[in-house]
Structure formats: structure tokens, C-alpha cells
Design a protein around this motif. Structure first.
Motif, PDB file in Angstrom:
ATOM      1  N   ILE A   1       0.851  -1.188   0.000  1.00 41.60           N
ATOM      2  CA  ILE A   1       0.000   0.000   0.000  1.00 41.60           C
ATOM      3  C   ILE A   1       0.886   1.236   0.000  1.00 41.60           C
ATOM      4  N   GLU A   2       0.460   2.228  -0.754  1.00 42.74           N
ATOM      5  CA  GLU A   2       1.136   3.531  -0.743  1.00 42.74           C
ATOM      6  C   GLU A   2       0.380   4.450   0.209  1.00 42.74           C
ATOM      7  N   VAL A   3       1.099   5.025   1.181  1.00 44.98           N
ATOM      8  CA  VAL A   3       0.475   5.949   2.129  1.00 44.98           C
ATOM      9  C   VAL A   3       1.215   7.283   2.073  1.00 44.98           C
ATOM     10  N   ASP A   4       0.449   8.370   2.114  1.00 41.72           N
ATOM     11  CA  ASP A   4       1.057   9.695   2.076  1.00 41.72           C
ATOM     12  C   ASP A   4       1.978   9.877   3.271  1.00 41.72           C
TER      13      ASP A   4
ATOM     14  N   PRO B   1     -12.234  -1.396  -0.485  1.00 43.18           N
ATOM     15  CA  PRO B   1     -11.326  -2.130   0.401  1.00 43.18           C
ATOM     16  C   PRO B   1     -10.958  -1.301   1.630  1.00 43.18           C
ATOM     17  N   VAL B   2     -10.555  -2.007   2.701  1.00 39.63           N
ATOM     18  CA  VAL B   2     -10.313  -1.325   3.962  1.00 39.63           C
ATOM     19  C   VAL B   2      -9.164  -1.985   4.715  1.00 39.63           C
TER      20      VAL B   2
ATOM     21  N   ASP C   1     -10.871  16.229   5.286  1.00 40.79           N
ATOM     22  CA  ASP C   1     -10.972  17.085   4.098  1.00 40.79           C
ATOM     23  C   ASP C   1     -11.329  16.295   2.847  1.00 40.79           C
ATOM     24  N   GLY C   2     -11.552  14.988   3.020  1.00 40.79           N
ATOM     25  CA  GLY C   2     -11.954  14.158   1.890  1.00 40.79           C
ATOM     26  C   GLY C   2     -10.811  13.471   1.176  1.00 40.79           C
ATOM     27  N   SER C   3      -9.580  13.843   1.470  1.00 35.55           N
ATOM     28  CA  SER C   3      -8.437  13.211   0.819  1.00 35.55           C
ATOM     29  C   SER C   3      -8.202  11.824   1.410  1.00 35.55           C
ATOM     30  N   CYS C   4      -7.785  10.892   0.583  1.00 35.46           N
ATOM     31  CA  CYS C   4      -7.510   9.522   1.033  1.00 35.46           C
ATOM     32  C   CYS C   4      -5.999   9.282   0.957  1.00 35.46           C
TER      33      CYS C   4
ATOM     34  N   HIS D   1      -2.720  -0.094  -7.831  1.00 39.60           N
ATOM     35  CA  HIS D   1      -3.386   0.423  -9.028  1.00 39.60           C
ATOM     36  C   HIS D   1      -3.885   1.853  -8.816  1.00 39.60           C
ATOM     37  N   GLY D   2      -3.532   2.449  -7.683  1.00 37.92           N
ATOM     38  CA  GLY D   2      -3.944   3.812  -7.399  1.00 37.92           C
ATOM     39  C   GLY D   2      -5.341   3.939  -6.826  1.00 37.92           C
ATOM     40  N   LYS D   3      -5.983   2.815  -6.534  1.00 34.26           N
ATOM     41  CA  LYS D   3      -7.335   2.834  -5.983  1.00 34.26           C
ATOM     42  C   LYS D   3      -7.310   3.193  -4.507  1.00 34.26           C
ATOM     43  N   ASP D   4      -8.274   4.029  -4.094  1.00 34.05           N
ATOM     44  CA  ASP D   4      -8.366   4.413  -2.682  1.00 34.05           C
ATOM     45  C   ASP D   4      -8.643   3.196  -1.807  1.00 34.05           C
ATOM     46  N   VAL D   5      -7.991   3.180  -0.635  1.00 35.70           N
ATOM     47  CA  VAL D   5      -8.223   2.154   0.383  1.00 35.70           C
ATOM     48  C   VAL D   5      -8.606   2.872   1.667  1.00 35.70           C
TER      49      VAL D   5
END
Length: 369
Positions: free
Chosen positions: A20-23, A57-58, A119-122, A128-132
């Protein structure tokens, strides 16, 4: 930054270990924690089974413990390298938080169900760049790193093994806090605990530490009842064999006990928990219920009995968790006896063993490379 996480992609399915990519750019009040280990709790499985809603996904997990890896610009509570336990999130500003009851925060569920940032950002994305979805109970700690906040992080001492401390953030503080904060028994009083899984056993150990002299453990598994006896139960009852309220009145304490706790969420068990009480006794409910309605005979309350649902032990984590650690250090809260460790790759085995009863408290260790 890249992390590994156990991701639940669909309801009723197994966890999948994914990259997973996390900011890594933190917002002002955020804290990034390198997770050492995290407890597996029934509440995680309640999301899997859709008793608690989630957007898939979560990443789940809400009993994390680890080291502070980085902090946002406004964070003053902890610094990089601090040892921490992660607890549920609360707003800190509503009437309930300000009066010392953050587990009844007006925004409790909005803050603790899986979601994106306010703020709505994930901050979490798959390959694949899909939000988790993340931030489950403010942490989503089934991962090598947890993005959390200053509000729900508890700094802990260095003289206890950090890898065992995660369960104090939810299950253990729920059971122990219900006794110490809500029921508040005085020395010499009596209690019965229905269901001696990890939450019930935490309540049992807290009752012993508080000075209860009659502690009744109820379960359908004899091996759990034997463990309960070793941890302080003065009496054990297999509810497959006995009607508990009748057995208590005839063989334990004529007239019933001062307090009862239900950890099962089952109506038939709750009715027995109330029936086991003496006049003006108090019953605490601490399970995530699997049914929508509580059904109980009204006549049970004619003699002053009461019933209360308790969230997270009605605890202030920054106060209760250090207290439980001190009790542990003094041999009064030996919760480590409940723990079995699993590696992250074996999380589905941990789930299976927990559901079968083979393991009381599974703790998932994260890879540290």
C-alpha cells in the motif's frame, strides 16, 4: 511511502497482504507510527461480517503499539522514537470529551469508522492507485505503519514489552474500564462475568485488583473457565450445564451478586446476567450485539436493578492505559497470559484460531525489515 497491510477487499472474505502507498506528508496534528504489533479484536471481524459498516477495500486493526516515526507540525504530545499505544479517536471538544467521557464523543462513530481524512483526501492507495479506507478507530493498525493523530495516541513507559501492549487500547481497556470506571466495586463486593474471552478476563482481573471477593466466571468452554480460575475467579459455571442465576442464588450468594457483566451480546445471556443480580444490582453490557433489539423482562427491574451499555470501558486512555500497565508490572493484571503471537502473513490463521477458541487473544507482529 510503501507499507505492507492486511487488506479486506470484500465483506465475509479473508484478509490479503498487499503493498500500500500511504502519504508521508503529514497534516499538522497527524502522527505516523511504525507498528510493532497489534491485537486482533472481535470488532475487526464485526466489520468483516457487516455488523459494523465500512467502505471496501479497507485496512482494519485498532489495537496497535509501536514507535513514533514522524509527527505533524502541531504535534507536542509525542516525539520521534516514543513508544506508544493507539486508542480510539475522539474529538476532544464536545461536552462528553471535555467531561472525561471520550468513548461517548458526539462524533465517535464518524471518527472511528473506516474513512478518508476530514478534508476528503484519502492517504491510502493500492498498487493500481485505488483508494483504500483507513483510520479505523483512528489507526488502521493491520499494517507496518499507522497514520493516526495526536489525540488518540498514548505514550507508554520503556520498562514493559511493547509488543504485548496493543490490546490495552481497546479490548483490555473495555473489560477493565467497565469494572474500574463504571461499576466501581468496593472491596468485598461480588460480581459475575458472562463470557470469559479476552474482554471478560480483563474485567475479571480488574475485579480482583479492585478487591471483589466473590468473582464468578461463566462460559461454555471448560478450558476458559479453568484459566479464569487461575486468574482470580472464585467460582466457575458452565452455562450449558446450569441455569446460572439459579446456581448463583443456591450455591454462590443467596439473593444474587452486586454486579454482572455480559460480553456475549445474546439476549438469553443478558436475561441471566440481570437475573443473577441482587436487589439494586447493576448489569453492564459490553459486546458488539449481533441482533438489533435487546429483549428483557420488564419485571426484572422492579427491585431496583439497572442495566447499562458501556463503550470502551468509559475510559480516558491517557489515564487508564498507564494504570493498567502499572497493575501489570505489579502482578495484578497479567493480561500477557492470554496472548498468542502471529506474524502478519498468518493473520487469517489468527482469525480462524480466535473464532474457534483455540486462541484467546491473537496479537499480530509486523515485519520490521
Amino acid at each position: 511511502m510503501k507499507i505492507k497491510a492486511a487488506v479486506l477487499n470484500e465483506p465475509h472474505k479473508q484478509f490479503e497482504i498487499e503493498n500500500i502507498e500511504v502519504d508521508s506528508a503529514l497534516q499538522p496534528n497527524e502522527v505516523m507510527v511504525k507498528v510493532l504489533a497489534t491485537g486482533l479484536c472481535h470488532t475487526d471481524l464485526s466489520v468483516r461480517d457487516q455488523h459494523i459498516p465500512a467502505r471496501f477495500p479497507v485496512i482494519l486493526g485498532h489495537e496497535g503499539a509501536g514507535f513514533v516515526a514522524s509527527v505533524g507540525s502541531n504535534v507536542t504530545k509525542v516525539k520521534i522514537g516514543d513508544r506508544v499505544v493507539l486508542a480510539p479517536l475522539s474529538c476532544g471538544q464536545c461536552e462528553y470529551c471535555l467531561s472525561g467521557h471520550p468513548s461517548y464523543c458526539i462524533d465517535l462513530w464518524a471518527l472511528n469508522l473506516p474513512r478518508a481524512r476530514h478534508d476528503g483526501s484519502c492517504p491510502y492507495h493500492d498498487d493500481h492507485g485505488k483508494d483504500v479506507s483507513g483510520f479505523f478507530f483512528g489507526q488502521s493498525s493491520f499494517a507496518t505503519y499507522s497514520l493516526t493523530s495526536e489525540r488518540n495516541i498514548v505514550k507508554v513507559s520503556e520498562d514493559v514489552p511493547l509488543e504485548i501492549l496493543g490490546p490495552l487500547g481497546c479490548g483490555m481497556q473495555t473489560g477493565a474500564g467497565t469494572v474500574l470506571n463504571v461499576l466501581s466495586p468496593v472491596a468485598g463486593e461480588t460480581i459475575v462475568i458472562f463470557g470469559v474471552g479476552p474482554v471478560g478476563l480483563a474485567a475479571l482481573m480488574a475485579a480482583k485488583a479492585a478487591g471483589c471477593t466473590t468473582i464468578v466466571a461463566v462460559d461454555i468452554h471448560d478450558n476458559r473457565l479453568e484459566l479464569a480460575k487461575s486468574l482470580g475467579a472464585t467460582h466457575t459455571i458452565n452455562s450449558k450445564i446450569h441455569i446460572v442465576s439459579e446456581y448463583i442464588n443456591e450455591h454462590v450468594f443467596t439473593g444474587g451478586v452486586h454486579y454482572s457483566i455480559d460480553t456475549t451480546g445474546r439476549n438469553e445471556v443478558i436475561n441471566q446476567a440481570v437475573a443473577s443480580l441482587r436487589y439494586m444490582g447493576k448489569c453492564a453490557l459490553i459486546a458488539v450485539p449481533s441482533v438489533s433489539k435487546l429483549e428483557i423482562d420488564y419485571g426484572a427491574f422492579g427491585n431496583g436493578k439497572s442495566i447499562q451499555y458501556v463503550n470502551e470501558g468509559d475510559s480516558v486512555p491517557d489515564i487508564l492505559i498507564p494504570r493498567l500497565i502499572e497493575l501489570y508490572k505489579n502482578g495484578l493484571f497479567p493480561f500477557d497470559k492470554l496472548i498468542k503471537f502471529y506474524e502478519l502473513k498468518d493473520i487469517n490463521q489468527a482469525v480462524a484460531d480466535s473464532e474457534s477458541g483455540a486462541t484467546l487473544k491473537a496479537v499480530i507482529r509486523m515485519p520490521q525489515d
